[in-house]
Each structure stands twice: as structure tokens, then as C-alpha cells.
Design a protein around this motif. Sequence first.
Motif, PDB file in Angstrom:
ATOM      1  N   THR A 322       0.827  -1.348   0.056  1.00  0.00           N
ATOM      2  CA  THR A 322       0.169  -0.069   0.098  1.00  0.00           C
ATOM      3  C   THR A 322       0.847   1.202  -0.015  1.00  0.00           C
ATOM      4  O   THR A 322       0.530   2.312  -0.637  1.00  0.00           O
ATOM      5  CB  THR A 322      -0.994   0.078   1.300  1.00  0.00           C
ATOM      6  OG1 THR A 322      -0.113  -0.229   2.342  1.00  0.00           O
ATOM      7  CG2 THR A 322      -1.882  -1.223   1.241  1.00  0.00           C
ATOM      8  N   SER A 326       0.760   4.040  -2.845  1.00  0.00           N
ATOM      9  CA  SER A 326       0.793   5.532  -2.652  1.00  0.00           C
ATOM     10  C   SER A 326       1.884   6.342  -3.109  1.00  0.00           C
ATOM     11  O   SER A 326       1.818   7.622  -3.745  1.00  0.00           O
ATOM     12  CB  SER A 326       0.649   5.736  -0.925  1.00  0.00           C
ATOM     13  OG  SER A 326      -0.555   5.170  -0.511  1.00  0.00           O
ATOM     14  N   PHE A 336      -2.784  13.171  -3.158  1.00  0.00           N
ATOM     15  CA  PHE A 336      -3.800  12.818  -2.096  1.00  0.00           C
ATOM     16  C   PHE A 336      -4.307  11.437  -2.228  1.00  0.00           C
ATOM     17  O   PHE A 336      -5.613  11.229  -1.972  1.00  0.00           O
ATOM     18  CB  PHE A 336      -4.766  13.817  -2.065  1.00  0.00           C
ATOM     19  CG  PHE A 336      -4.291  15.419  -1.886  1.00  0.00           C
ATOM     20  CD1 PHE A 336      -3.896  15.560  -0.737  1.00  0.00           C
ATOM     21  CD2 PHE A 336      -4.192  16.256  -2.968  1.00  0.00           C
ATOM     22  CE1 PHE A 336      -3.258  17.065  -0.459  1.00  0.00           C
ATOM     23  CE2 PHE A 336      -3.698  17.493  -2.877  1.00  0.00           C
ATOM     24  CZ  PHE A 336      -3.013  17.860  -1.678  1.00  0.00           C
ATOM     25  N   ARG A 338      -5.327   7.539  -2.123  1.00  0.00           N
ATOM     26  CA  ARG A 338      -5.842   6.643  -1.035  1.00  0.00           C
ATOM     27  C   ARG A 338      -5.714   5.529  -1.731  1.00  0.00           C
ATOM     28  O   ARG A 338      -6.514   5.024  -2.421  1.00  0.00           O
ATOM     29  CB  ARG A 338      -7.326   6.896  -0.590  1.00  0.00           C
ATOM     30  CG  ARG A 338      -7.344   8.591   0.215  1.00  0.00           C
ATOM     31  CD  ARG A 338      -8.676   8.714   0.630  1.00  0.00           C
ATOM     32  NE  ARG A 338      -9.888   8.711  -0.367  1.00  0.00           N
ATOM     33  CZ  ARG A 338     -10.419   9.736  -1.004  1.00  0.00           C
ATOM     34  NH1 ARG A 338      -9.956  10.713  -0.724  1.00  0.00           N
ATOM     35  NH2 ARG A 338     -11.232   9.543  -1.764  1.00  0.00           N
ATOM     36  N   GLU A 340      -6.276   1.504   0.092  1.00  0.00           N
ATOM     37  CA  GLU A 340      -6.573   0.750   1.197  1.00  0.00           C
ATOM     38  C   GLU A 340      -6.631  -0.774   0.989  1.00  0.00           C
ATOM     39  O   GLU A 340      -7.239  -1.414  -0.264  1.00  0.00           O
ATOM     40  CB  GLU A 340      -7.973   1.123   1.506  1.00  0.00           C
ATOM     41  CG  GLU A 340      -8.380   0.307   2.906  1.00  0.00           C
ATOM     42  CD  GLU A 340      -9.809   0.826   3.378  1.00  0.00           C
ATOM     43  OE1 GLU A 340     -10.378   0.219   4.547  1.00  0.00           O
ATOM     44  OE2 GLU A 340     -10.640   1.661   2.801  1.00  0.00           O
ATOM     45  N   GLU A 359      -7.875   5.226  -4.834  1.00  0.00           N
ATOM     46  CA  GLU A 359      -8.551   6.172  -5.512  1.00  0.00           C
ATOM     47  C   GLU A 359      -7.531   7.586  -5.723  1.00  0.00           C
ATOM     48  O   GLU A 359      -7.045   8.044  -4.538  1.00  0.00           O
ATOM     49  CB  GLU A 359      -9.695   6.815  -4.676  1.00  0.00           C
ATOM     50  CG  GLU A 359     -10.421   7.912  -4.922  1.00  0.00           C
ATOM     51  CD  GLU A 359     -10.979   8.097  -6.410  1.00  0.00           C
ATOM     52  OE1 GLU A 359     -10.371   9.032  -6.980  1.00  0.00           O
ATOM     53  OE2 GLU A 359     -11.513   7.094  -6.906  1.00  0.00           O
ATOM     54  N   SER A 361      -7.670  10.435  -6.389  1.00  0.00           N
ATOM     55  CA  SER A 361      -8.102  11.686  -6.085  1.00  0.00           C
ATOM     56  C   SER A 361      -7.624  12.731  -7.176  1.00  0.00           C
ATOM     57  O   SER A 361      -7.914  12.212  -8.439  1.00  0.00           O
ATOM     58  CB  SER A 361      -7.566  12.293  -4.592  1.00  0.00           C
ATOM     59  OG  SER A 361      -8.312  13.579  -4.196  1.00  0.00           O
TER      60      SER A 361
END
Length: 774
Positions: A322, A326, A336, A338, A340, A359, A361
Motif C-alpha cells: 500500500t 501511494s 492525495f 488513497r 486501502e 482512489e 483523487s
Amino acid sequence: MAVAAPASFMKTHIHRFGVRTASAVAAMIFAAQAAWALEPFKVQDIRVEGLQRVEPGTVFASMPLRVGEEYNDEKGAAAIRALFGLGLFTDVRLEANGDVLVVVVQERPTIADVNFAGTREFDKEALRKSMRDVGLTDGRPYDKALADRAEQELKRQYINKSFYGAEVVTTVTPVERNRVNLTFTVVEGEPARIKDIRIVGNKAFSESSLRDLFDQDTGGWLSWYTKSDRYSRAKLNADLEALRSYYLQRGYLEFRIDSTQVAISPDKQDISIAINVTEGDPYVVSGVKLEGNYLEREDEFKSLVTIRPGEPYNADQVAQTTKAFSEHFGNFGFAFARVEAVPEIDRTNNRVALVLQAEPSRRAYVRRIQVAGNNRTRDEVVRREFRQFEASWYDGEKIRLSRDRVDRLGYFTDVNIETQEVPGAPDQVDVVVSVNEKPTGSLQLGAGFSSAEKVSLSFAVKQENVFGSGNYLGIDVNTSKYKRTFVFSTTNPYFTADGISRTFDLYYRTDKPYEDQGGNYELVTTGASMRFGIPFSETDTVFFGGGLERSQIKPGTNIPAAYLAYADRFGYTSTSVPLTVGWTRDDRDSALAPNSGRYQRLNSEWSVAGDARYVRANYQYQQYVPLNKKFTLAFNGEVGLGKGMNGRPFPVFKNFYSGGLGSVRGFDQGTLGPRDVTGASLGGPKKVTLNAELITPFPGAGNDRTLRMFTFVDVGNVYGDEEKVRFGEMRASVGLGLSWISPLGPLRLAYAHPVRKFAGDRIQKLQFQIGTSF
């Protein structure tokens, strides 16, 4: 041994809120009394009585009442509240003498001195500084409530260090001129020690193997040094996280710590810790799926997945994946994003499928880069290390690289980067670089001792960040018995805007053989050089330069025949103009106590003019392989080669030496290789050294990396100009050693047993030195 008090000592627990609240309440009571006592009148003058040290101007400036104004109850109450709010008075009264308003005050006693008695665990100067930060210092008004809270905070700090029986008594001694001496007398007692650690509910792993994960333990014969048997809530939380991580790395997805009980004995000397856990069942990863928007780069993101289907669930692999997602989103400007990892648990078959939902963003670019906390270092010194630029798209990889480059400067204790959204601009961010400066200058006076060098004195003045410019300036003097040096050096790391560094060196060195044959002959080298460092990548730097050097052989009794032969042919004094080229790459996690990574270094020297003509090169390679949290395997290899040029032999004063710490342990320092008829070691133009170490924790020291043991195997030798490098002639040894990062520097002690030696070799099994690697 005294240690510095924590930086947060008393800062978060002692406030003036309570004092000022009490002052406000008292002010209102006095204001009410004053309202009953005085009738309204026009103030023609204001007189203050009772002042001793407080200036009258302080009183007049604080009062909301002026000459010529009408006095009433409301203004009188406001005046009293304002004066009490100064915190300088224990009593304030208003009286009227005709049309004159009389302000009668009683000053608080002033603190003359703050002292501590019986504080061995904390440094007194650090405690005094903490007191100054909250207002308990000489020249400030004495406040009993503040002193009481300081006493309680001091007790709490001792409890944090396991001194549960510590007693603190505050003594206030009046002295002349309405002053008091404040003394905190501490009876520390003995620290409470961990007597027992129990883990309840474990089935898959033994209790002893789980306890080995903890930094806290029940103590050993080295507990006086490591203090591992002293209870600390912060350390216990870290140990619990290590326990949780251990299970989550091995498939126990639903592992939990149900409770933790800490009990202290009635005499406050023994602590028992009980940890109740529920392991749950181990789970195997059945598959990994990607869901969400991956910018049509699914294949790139899939290559970052470290989770392997068919293997036990591993929380570290999930976190790494993860985080990698990112950071990869950040490389495309999505600051930004995300990501998960959602587990889909099949408890019937003990399998888990992981769904990575992403996502991104919105994409953002950097509006401004701000530097904060650099009170001394210039902004440009920080900014020139940045690879992320203003008005460019946000790039997470460049920001991380920038942070690491600033940290590697060595000027700051902490470097943090925060990304802040810009209000009203959803596609913009500001990058704030917060640094905490540390002293970069040093004046060092020291002494060292080794089995080879005996006593040596050193003196050094160094400034790594001269006037906040990022430049280096240093003077180093060493009075070793065998190697004496004087070095003046200065470096401009940004001689050009592209990051090319420039270094000037002036040096004077004297060298003697490591064995004293009764003579005082020595080699004296004087020179100056200039070199440049060119960063070819973020991890590779190439150095090149040139210099002028003068080498002199000073004769003495029992001078080796090879030195005399060289001096007879070419003179006792030789000059050279060496050109140097070098390269370094270092990605170790620590320079003092490395656990992973590698280090490579190549230095070459070519004398193109002068009496001595030669080429000389040296290559070193180190690799550190972490086997687990405690054990590290380390390898070191070094090869040196020198050759004479223009028909001249390789100069004897440029020879390599081997034997002892830093090469092949178990043999006397610098004695391997060719010798002359007198038995003196000459060194040689060819050198090979191979080392392997298994680094382990020191028994009783827990996981303390400043004190470690190691077993080793050394192989190596030095060869003459006409000799071939034969592995059958290499010396070899095995042994056991100790590594300690002491206050004087890294200390290494080794006991070696030569397993391959030849007649005439000089053996020295026990050796130690400060500041030697391998």
C-alpha cells in the motif's frame, strides 16, 4: 551516571492557568471590597506604595485608570484584576487620600536561586533549564502553586525511569530583600526492576521465543549498562507492537492483545508484567485483486505487489504494498491518493483474499516550498538539495529523495516534510520542510590507546557548516607514536550550482614502522592537493584532483636495506605530482553500526611528474546482510595495487601494509609481506584482504546495537613487486571480537587465532583500537 532530562520535562504539565485563575478570583473579591470602601471621585494623582523591585511604570502601565478620570467601582475592580494578573503581587488594595488614589501592593518574594540535591539520575543543568522554561528561576517571582506542580512533575519523571520510591521535598528558604532560595531535595532510592514477564494464551510459539522479541527483560549481568530490566511504558508499548508484528507477519490475521497487567511489589522494587493474547488461526493468502482507478497503469502497480498468494498472510508485505502504491501515485502528481487493503476472510478454509482499492483523487502541483527551523543555516543550503521544484507537478519520489539529501547534510537532528493544501486551490500544495538544527562545530581534545600505537593525543577544530553556508573547515592534529599528522582541509560542496564540490588539503605526516628496531628512522610526507567531487547520480560521486607532494626518508640505526637501496639510487628526498581519481557509493543504513546495505570505494593515484613516478589504486567493497533482527552477516574485501613508472620501481614509501586490526587480525600490526635482511617489514605494492563477520548481540545486552559481539574469518597478505599473488601464501585467522560505540568513538577488540601462518610470522592474538572498521 547523570543523563539529561527529557526535552519535554514539565513543559506540558505546568501551566499558569491555575495561578491566573486564582488571581482573577482574588481580584474579584478585592474589587468587591474596594467597591464598598470608596466613593466615586475624580482622580487628581495616583501614588503606589509597597514597591521594592517592581518599577512604578509597570504598575501605571497595567492600570486601566488614569489621572483626570472618574474613579468608580467598575474601574477599581478592573485595576485590581489587571495588577493581580501581572503575577507579581500577593496583595493589592486601593485607598483614597483626598483626590489621590493610593495603590498599596505587597510584592511576591523573588527567587534568588534554584538548586537540586540528590539528583543522580538527571543532569542538574538540564533540570534548571526546565525550571527556567516554566518561570522558576532566579529573578522571577516565587509562586507556590508552580513550585508544587514542579515537585509533582519531578516525581513523575522519576516514575518514568522506574524510581517508584523516589521522594521529593521542596524547601523554601527566605533570604534578605524579600527573596527566597528554592531547593528540591530528592531521595531517589533504588529503581524498580522487572522481576517477571509472562505471556498467556500463546500456543503456536513458545513463551521464551516471544520474550526474546522484547527490548525489556528480567535483566542479566549487563543490565547495569543496558538498563533493560527497568520498566518503561513507552518501551512496553514498543515491545507489544513487536509482538503484534511477529504474529501478523506469520499469518495470524486476527491476533490481538487482550490485556496487559503491570503490578508492583509493596516495597516498590519489583515489577511483574502479564500479557494476555489471543492468537486466532493462521491464514493463507488466496489471491490479490486491484480495484479502483489505477491511471490505466495496472501492470505497473501489479509489479509493486509484494503479497504472494499461497503464502501465509504477512502484514508487513501488505503495508509495503500500500505504501508503494501511494508513493507511485505521488510520482504522477497525485499527492492525495488513497490506497486501502481490504481483507475478504474465509474462516472456514483459513484463507484471505486481499482487495487493493485505490482512489488517486486529484493531481496537484507544488506552489511553494518553505523552509522552517533553520535559524542559522541559509535557505539556499537546504533548497539546493531539493529535487522537487516549485511550480512543477508534485512528485513523491523527488520529495522523498529531497528529504534524504537534506538529512544527509548532517546539519539537522530532524528533517520533516509536510504537504499542505492551498485554501481555495484544490490542485495546489505547499511543501513545508521543517528542520531542527544541531551544533556543527566542534573543538576536540582527546587521547587514544591501542595495542599497536600505544598512547596518542589528538586535537581537532572542525566546522561542517561555516556561517550557515554549508562549507566545511577543519584542522586535525594527531601525535600517534607511529603516525603523526597535521591536516588542514576545507570543502565547498557546491563550488558550482550543479553540485560539484571542491576540496583543498594541506598535510604533514610522519610514519614509522610498527616495530621499533632501536632506530629512529621515519618517512616524512608533506603536500598539498585540490580535488573536485562530481555527483554522477544520487548515490554515486566521482572525485578527481591533483597535488604536489614531497617525501623524505630520514635515516637512522637499523634502517631497512630496501630504504637505503632506494635512497642510494633516487635520493633521500623525492617529489611527485600525483593526480587522483576516486569513486564512492554508500547506501548503508548506518556508518557506525551498519545492519544492511553496501559500501564501495575506489581510489587511484598517478604521479605524472617529479622524482617518484608510479600508479597506485585501492578498491574496497563491504556488504551487510541482515539475517534477522539480531544477527547480521558482514563481508569486506580490499585489493591494492601499485606499479612503478618510467623504468623506476614502486616507491617504498607508498607501499601497502597488512596484518592486525583493519586487515588480518591475529598477526602483529603491519608485519605481513616482504621483509629485508634485518627482519623489518617493508610492505609491498600488492595487497589482498578478505574478511567475513557474523555480528550478534552481546550476551545480556538485549538488542542494543551499540554493544555487539562478532565472530570472524580473515584472509590476506601483501606481496612484493616481483611476487605473484598466491592464495596459498595468504595468512588466515579466526576469532571472536567485541564492538562498542563508546563515548571516545567506535572501539573494536578482537582475539584471533591464526589458522594459516608461516615461519617468522609475528603473532599478536589480542588486539584493540578505537575507530577501526573490520
